[in-house]
Scaffold this active site. Structure first.
Site, PDB file in Angstrom:
ATOM      1  N   HIS A   1      -1.492  -5.720   5.553  1.00  0.00           N
ATOM      2  CA  HIS A   1      -1.166  -6.676   6.723  1.00  0.00           C
ATOM      3  C   HIS A   1      -2.290  -6.741   7.688  1.00  0.00           C
ATOM      4  CE1 HIS A   1       0.014  -3.173   8.593  1.00  0.00           C
ATOM      5  NE2 HIS A   1       0.408  -3.820   9.816  1.00  0.00           N
TER       6      HIS A   1
ATOM      7  N   HIS B   1      -6.268  -0.153   5.675  1.00  0.00           N
ATOM      8  CA  HIS B   1      -6.345  -1.134   6.752  1.00  0.00           C
ATOM      9  C   HIS B   1      -7.905  -1.306   7.529  1.00  0.00           C
ATOM     10  CE1 HIS B   1      -2.083  -1.384   6.212  1.00  0.00           C
ATOM     11  NE2 HIS B   1      -1.920  -0.406   6.957  1.00  0.00           N
TER      12      HIS B   1
ATOM     13  N   ASP C   1      -3.427   6.962   5.252  1.00  0.00           N
ATOM     14  CA  ASP C   1      -2.505   5.705   5.788  1.00  0.00           C
ATOM     15  C   ASP C   1      -3.097   4.560   6.454  1.00  0.00           C
ATOM     16  OD1 ASP C   1       0.280   4.911   6.572  1.00  0.00           O
ATOM     17  OD2 ASP C   1      -0.017   5.319   8.476  1.00  0.00           O
TER      18      ASP C   1
ATOM     19  N   LYS D   1       0.884  -1.271  -0.084  1.00  0.00           N
ATOM     20  CA  LYS D   1       0.006  -0.107   0.061  1.00  0.00           C
ATOM     21  C   LYS D   1       1.020   1.396   0.139  1.00  0.00           C
ATOM     22  CE  LYS D   1      -0.608   1.710   4.331  1.00  0.00           C
ATOM     23  NZ  LYS D   1      -0.010   2.144   5.303  1.00  0.00           N
TER      24      LYS D   1
HETATM   25  C1  BG6 Z   1       1.184   0.776   8.460  1.00  0.00           C
HETATM   26  C2  BG6 Z   1       1.072   2.496   8.551  1.00  0.00           C
HETATM   27  O1  BG6 Z   1       0.614   0.429   7.303  1.00  0.00           O
HETATM   28  O2  BG6 Z   1       0.558   0.179   9.612  1.00  0.00           O
HETATM   29  C3  BG6 Z   1       1.890   2.668   9.766  1.00  0.00           C
HETATM   30  O3  BG6 Z   1       1.809   3.055   7.311  1.00  0.00           O
HETATM   31  C4  BG6 Z   1       1.286   2.215  10.874  1.00  0.00           C
HETATM   32  O4  BG6 Z   1       1.623   4.044   9.764  1.00  0.00           O
HETATM   33  C5  BG6 Z   1       1.339   0.695  10.725  1.00  0.00           C
HETATM   34  O5  BG6 Z   1       2.094   2.723  12.183  1.00  0.00           O
HETATM   35  C6  BG6 Z   1       0.372   0.064  11.893  1.00  0.00           C
HETATM   36  O6  BG6 Z   1       0.264  -1.288  11.744  1.00  0.00           O
HETATM   37  P1  BG6 Z   1       1.053  -2.250  12.697  1.00  0.00           P
HETATM   38  O7  BG6 Z   1       0.833  -3.520  12.729  1.00  0.00           O
HETATM   39  O8  BG6 Z   1       2.663  -2.076  12.474  1.00  0.00           O
HETATM   40  O9  BG6 Z   1       0.768  -1.645  14.226  1.00  0.00           O
END
Ligand code: BG6
Length: 454
Positions: free
Chosen positions: A161, A223, A218, A131
């Protein structure tokens, strides 16, 4: 031992590869003992195979996966993947199960896809893209069309993810394997849903990307809308690629900004100086490489409606913020109150609340029960269970799908376009300054008056 899968990592010298992708690979190899992987790293830097091997070793060490190092073969090739000749040279002669992972910024990934032709690709090659997928609906569609010319949709992995997070996957069991919940999972019994992912982390040196994206793009555009889709989807016939992805896409197609009015259904704010866990954070606008004129938000909230027979009228509020003290990360399902409580039963009988924590995994259910003191007085009781951490990091879960050529946990092309379509009215309203950009101190829980349902 299985034949080795080849993982070509574009951008192997970058931060994403060493921080997320390679540790995920290490963890996967530890859990899947008969898997071997040939890693072909590519980048424009003058690296050597030894240097990449060292990065692989260090990345594996971060997840205690050194024992898996003997099942990974590493090579490094200097290549500019936006050039057809370099791509051809890099991909020539590869066969078997081959995955190409674009661990590069989206603009480079798009240019590499332009330079690539179907005949350069090994038979059955999988393409994995990070992404953000495009910058709006039109650019996402253009990228999809480009990818369609290269490989079939089932060989394209748009990585998100959050689809690999164990809580997201646990939703499937909670929703579809419990008669207690399954018939209640609709507007008839559910009043509202909140999906919140606040973080203590601030910018962490990522201004180059983040200042152009902001919290809405973001986290929510990508997500959290995927999580919403899993919360709201119809029951798929099978938990397999085709049924699961069609069910989540159908939800996204039906999703709109609440009341079609971003001025009353979306909120934005950015952090000012403060302290998170005792460590001082500068104001967002004073972080290195931030352009204060952009007005980038670090906390975004928006309410959506899934306009179908199951969900019409139920607000789904999504929120994510950076530099938040005591951050909440959970899916909160609020059930309606019972229609009538018999006279004589005293106390509040508000609706039950189910909370699924988005890491560490925990589930809780708040119910009204009779108290020990006076059996005719209602008390709020919380039943809860810790589910432990998922076996795999979310990234490893998604990578496992890529290496197994199973796209169930990656975003289908039409869904990626829908996610842009859903947030576009908000982006437009924010650009036109129709929604005020508020402020909150780093370390606080955000603007106190926001109508967050959590
Ligand atoms: C990422 C974002 O995709 O996901 C980040 O770009 C964010 O800004 C992160 O901190 C959060 O996911 P995780 O699983 O690392 O807490």
């Amino acid at each position: 031992m299985d034949a080795a899968t080849t993982l070509v990592v574009f951008g192997a010298t970058g931060d994403l590869a060493s921080r997320l992708l390679l540790p995920a690979l290490g963890q996967l190899l530890v859990t899947e003992q008969d898997r071997t992987v040939r890693v072909i790293g590519a980048g424009i830097e003058e690296w050597t195979t030894d240097r990449l091997a060292e990065v692989v070793r260090a990345s594996f060490a971060t997840v205690d996966a050194e024992s898996a190092l003997d099942r990974v073969d590493v090579e490094y090739h200097r290549a500019d993947i936006t050039k057809a000749a370099d791509l051809k040279r890099l991909l020539k002669g590869l066969d078997g199960q081959v995955a190409l992972y674009f661990a590069v910024p989206p603009a480079i990934a798009a240019r590499a896809c332009e330079a690539m032709t179907a005949d350069m690709l090994p038979e059955g090659a999988m393409l994995a893209l990070e992404k953000p997928f495009g910058t709006d609906e039109a650019s996402a569609r253009a990228l999809n069309e480009r990818l369609e010319a290269l490989v079939p949709e089932t060989q394209v992995f748009r990585v998100d993810h959050f689809l690999g997070k164990s809580t997201t996957l646990n939703l499937l069991g909670a929703r579809f394997a419990n008669r207690l919940l399954q018939p209640l999972w609709s507007a008839d019994s559910i009043e509202s849903v909140g999906i919140v992912y606040d973080e203590k982390l601030g910018l962490e040196g990522r201004a180059g990307y983040y200042d152009g994206a902001g919290a809405l793009v973001d986290m929510i555009q990508s997500h959290l809308l995927q999580v919403l889709a899993v919360v709201a989807m119809e029951q798929p016939a099978t938990i397999g690629e085709a049924d699961f992805r069609e069910a989540t896409s159908a939800v996204l197609r039906a999703t709109r900004v609440w009341d079609d009015d971003p001025t009353t259904s979306s909120w934005r704010a950015r952090y000012t100086a403060g302290s998170v866990d005792g460590s001082d954070k500068p104001s967002y606008v004073d972080e290195p490489d931030v352009d204060p004129q952009r007005g980038t938000e670090t906390l975004a909230q928006a309410t959506f409606e899934v306009r179908n027979a199951r969900w019409a009228g139920v607000p789904f509020t999504l929120r994510s913020g950076k530099a938040i003290g005591d951050p909440a990360r959970e899916i909160v399902v609020r059930f309606r109150a019972v229609r009538h409580v018999p006279e004589g039963l005293r106390g509040s009988a508000e609706g039950a609340v189910l909370r699924l924590s988005l890491g560490p995994d925990r589930v809780s259910l708040e119910l009204n029960l009779n108290g020990a003191d006076d059996p005719l007085v209602l008390e709020r009781v919380t039943l809860s269970a810790d589910l432990g951490a998922g076996q795999l990091l979310a990234y490893a879960e998604v990578l496992s799908g890529i290496l197994d050529a199973d796209p169930m946990l990656s975003v289908r092309g039409d869904a990626a376009e829908q996610c842009w379509r859903i947030v576009q009215p908000i982006l437009d309203a924010w650009r036109a300054d129709e929604v005020p950009l508020e402020e909150y101190a780093a370390g606080s829980t955000g603007p106190p008056h926001w109508p967050y349902v959590g």
